[in-house]
Enzyme design. Structure first.
Site, short mmCIF file in Angstrom:
data_model
loop_
_atom_site.label_atom_id
_atom_site.label_comp_id
_atom_site.label_asym_id
_atom_site.label_seq_id
_atom_site.Cartn_x
_atom_site.Cartn_y
_atom_site.Cartn_z
N GLY A 299 -16.02 58.42 11.92
CA GLY A 299 -16.69 58.58 10.63
C GLY A 299 -17.91 59.44 10.77
O GLY A 299 -18.20 59.98 11.85
N SER A 300 -18.66 59.58 9.67
CA SER A 300 -19.83 60.43 9.68
C SER A 300 -20.91 59.92 10.63
O SER A 300 -21.66 60.70 11.21
CB SER A 300 -20.41 60.54 8.27
N ASP A 303 -18.15 56.27 15.76
CA ASP A 303 -16.76 56.33 16.20
C ASP A 303 -16.33 54.93 16.64
O ASP A 303 -17.14 54.13 17.12
CB ASP A 303 -16.60 57.30 17.37
N LEU A 304 -15.03 54.64 16.47
CA LEU A 304 -14.48 53.35 16.85
C LEU A 304 -13.46 53.57 17.97
O LEU A 304 -12.56 54.40 17.85
CB LEU A 304 -13.81 52.68 15.66
N LYS A 317 -17.64 49.88 18.44
CA LYS A 317 -18.18 50.77 17.40
C LYS A 317 -19.44 51.43 17.95
O LYS A 317 -20.43 50.76 18.22
CB LYS A 317 -18.48 50.00 16.12
N ASP A 411 -20.11 44.31 0.93
CA ASP A 411 -19.22 45.46 1.04
C ASP A 411 -17.79 45.00 1.28
O ASP A 411 -17.07 45.56 2.10
CB ASP A 411 -19.68 46.40 2.15
#
Length: 575
Positions: A299-300, A303-304, A317, A411
């Site tokens: 992602g921005s 990273d996973l 993560k 969320d």
């Protein structure tokens, strides 16, 4: 932020021979080139001096290229000068002293189906009725059908009330304000901007958000609620409010309690991200025992990875060092602070964290089934009916545990629900979760618009019932396999939810009791939404009824018996 572009029938015919992704890409590139050519032509015809300078064409093309293709698809070419304004604002945002760069214009939305060229008329009393001829330009990105319909309704209302009121203040007769922001892209930027607008009493009618390839943002809002038909006072008010938000974002409210260095009067560079520790738990990861495997997702801001810790399979993560700032560190610290105390079979198990910059990471149990979002929307998977109820109840149990411990997730969405190899679903991602305040209400805004409760979108105080609303959207996803409000951008969906009572459409064949439950889950009045303990009981009761109906009918061999939702039958089989 994900935004959707919808193909026309004609474009699908033209590119029928191409793979879908290639056809869409080619269509967008073609349209972008056409829009660029038209904007360039209009700018040169209007005798704008910059448009005739050497290198202008290349600069304009670079402007289109640094923004997503959606920018070219949405921009109103009749307002070519707005493209120059966007280019100028983005350039201005390079200087931190100018952030956010702000531009304010008066705009007018033409009601759908009504000519813009009608002249003003006089009534029998000799008064001039409000003219329908626009005296202000349209928004830079046109307007959605919802906004046009809103303007039409206001215009018709104006006609009905013309005999009683000469000075009608309808949405159509009173111009709207279009506010454009440009600044450095960062986490929660949209929430800060919408909070800024709400603080000034402005109602968002339309919104468009774009991120550039080099880390900047262009956010455009069409609003009403400013009492004056002018722009300068509004711009000054926006700048003052933006300065307050910038100061708040530079502070870390929990820093004092989190930082042992500050408590001991020590100064200097921090060697780790401060997180409360009562001495009863040890969660700092020993990096010597942490082994990285392949990257699962990116992602921005992080990273996973799949990996191992002391021979146990784990998910790691990792936050990207180049994106670290106080906001991201705060989110990281909050996630560790909450997850370290959580223990439940339907909540992803926290194993530990590394809090020493720049190598910040959170280690949790590995969930081989992936996310519910990927299963539904990427793999096009289908939950058989008994499994669907089990999944829905699993989520409820995890959320009920969190709420019993005064944790509000904030969320809850399909992407933050993970499955193990046995299809046990667990709640994950506590980056924006919060421990409920003693007052019982909270006012910090976060989450994802498609799943967000109206009170959170409006930046109003909220409590744990905001999670219940989000759960209602997730339950609808499980039933339909569809993305909520799939033909709208997230911001357009948010405006619809708050101002028009927009909710996902419940399929006709849904079991009546389940349909009733869904409507209760996404009630606008949060006090009318049930608690998760009550939801669990209702789902178990409905599941029992549906199972009994299925046994009686003996018509389904797929597990999708006809009691609850015939529309669940899809060609894709569960694997």
């Amino acid at each position: 932020m994900v935004m959707e572009d919808n193909e026309s029938c004609a474009s699908r015919v033209i590119f029928d021979a191409l793979p879908t992704s290639q056809a869409t890409m080619d269509r967008r590139e073609r349209i972008k080139m056409e829009v660029f050519d038209e904007v360039l032509r209009r700018l040169r015809q209007s005798d704008i001096e910059d448009a005739h300078l050497p290198g202008f064409e290349d600069d304009l093309w670079n402007h289109f290229n640094r923004l997503p293709a959606r920018y070219a698809l949405d921009v109103n070419v009749e307002r070519a000068e707005d493209v120059l304004m966007h280019k100028r604002l983005l350039h201005s945002a390079y200087d931190p002293q100018n952030r956010p760069a702000i531009e304010v214009h008066l705009v007018q939305v033409q009601p759908a189906g009504i000519s813009a060229d009608l002249d003003s008329t006089s009534n029998d009393a000799g008064h001039s009725s409000p003219t329908r001829k626009s005296i202000h330009p349209p928004p830079a990105f046109g307007s959605s059908p919802n906004l046009e319909a809103l303007a039409l309704a206001a215009s018709l209302s104006q006609d009905e009330d013309a005999d009683n009121s000469v000075h009608n203040n309808s949405l159509y007769s009173r111009p709207l304000h279009e506010i454009t922001f440009s600044t450095e892209d960062k986490p929660k930027l949209l929430f800060q901007l919408t909070a800024l607008l709400a603080e000034l009493g402005l109602n968002i009618q339309e919104a468009h958000a774009f991120s550039t390839t080099d880390g900047y943002s262009l956010d455009v809002f069409v609003v009403d609620g400013w009492p004056y038909e002018e722009t300068e006072r509004l711009r000054i008010s926006l700048e003052k409010e933006a300065a307050k938000i910038e100061l708040q974002s530079q502070s870390w409210p929990m820093q004092q309690s989190f930082s042992p260095e500050k408590e001991n009067g020590q100064t200097g560079a921090r060697t780790h991200v401060p997180i409360p520790n009562d001495g009863t738990d040890v969660w700092e990861i020993n990096l010597k025992h942490l082994k990285f495997g392949h990257k699962i997702a990116s992602g921005s801001y992080g990273d996973l990875y799949k990996g191992t810790y002391c021979s146990q399979e784990v998910a790691i993560k990792v936050l990207k060092p180049e994106r670290l700032d106080s906001d991201l560190e705060k989110e990281f610290a909050q996630e560790v602070f909450i997850m370290r105390k959580v223990r439940h079979k339907n909540v992803v198990q926290f194993i530990g964290a590394c809090t020493k910059p720049p190598h910040l990471c959170i280690v949790t149990e590995f969930m081989p089934g992936g996310s519910v979002y990927d299963y539904l929307h990427k793999q096009k998977g289908v939950f058989k009916l008994p499994t669907l109820f089990k999944v829905a109840i699993d989520i409820c149990k995890g959320m009920s545990y969190l709420h019993q411990n005064n944790i509000i997730h904030r969320d809850l969405k399909a992407a933050n629900l993970l499955m193990d190899e046995n299809e046990v679903v667990k709640v994950a991602d506590f980056g924006v979760a919060r421990v409920k305040a003693q007052t019982g209400v909270m006012t910090a805004e976060t989450g994802t618009y498609r799943w967000m409760a109206p009170e959170v979108i409006e930046h109003k105080p909220y409590d744990h019932k905001a999670d219940v609303f989000s759960y209602g959207i997730v339950l609808w996803e499980l039933l339909t396999g569809k993305l909520p409000y799939e033909y709208m951008t997230p911001l357009q969906a948010a405006v619809g939810v708050v101002q028009k009572g927009l909710r996902p459409t419940i399929p006709k064949n849904t079991h009546p009791k389940l349909a009733e439950l869904l409507e209760r889950l996404w009630e606008h009045d949060s006090t009318q939404r049930p608690d998760f303990s009550e939801i669990i009981e209702q789902l178990q009761e409905i599941a029992k009824e549906v199972g009994e109906e299925g046994e009686e009918k003996k018509k389904s061999s797929t597990g999708l018996g006809g009691g609850i939702f015939a529309a669940l039958r899809r060609s894709t089989t569960h694997h």
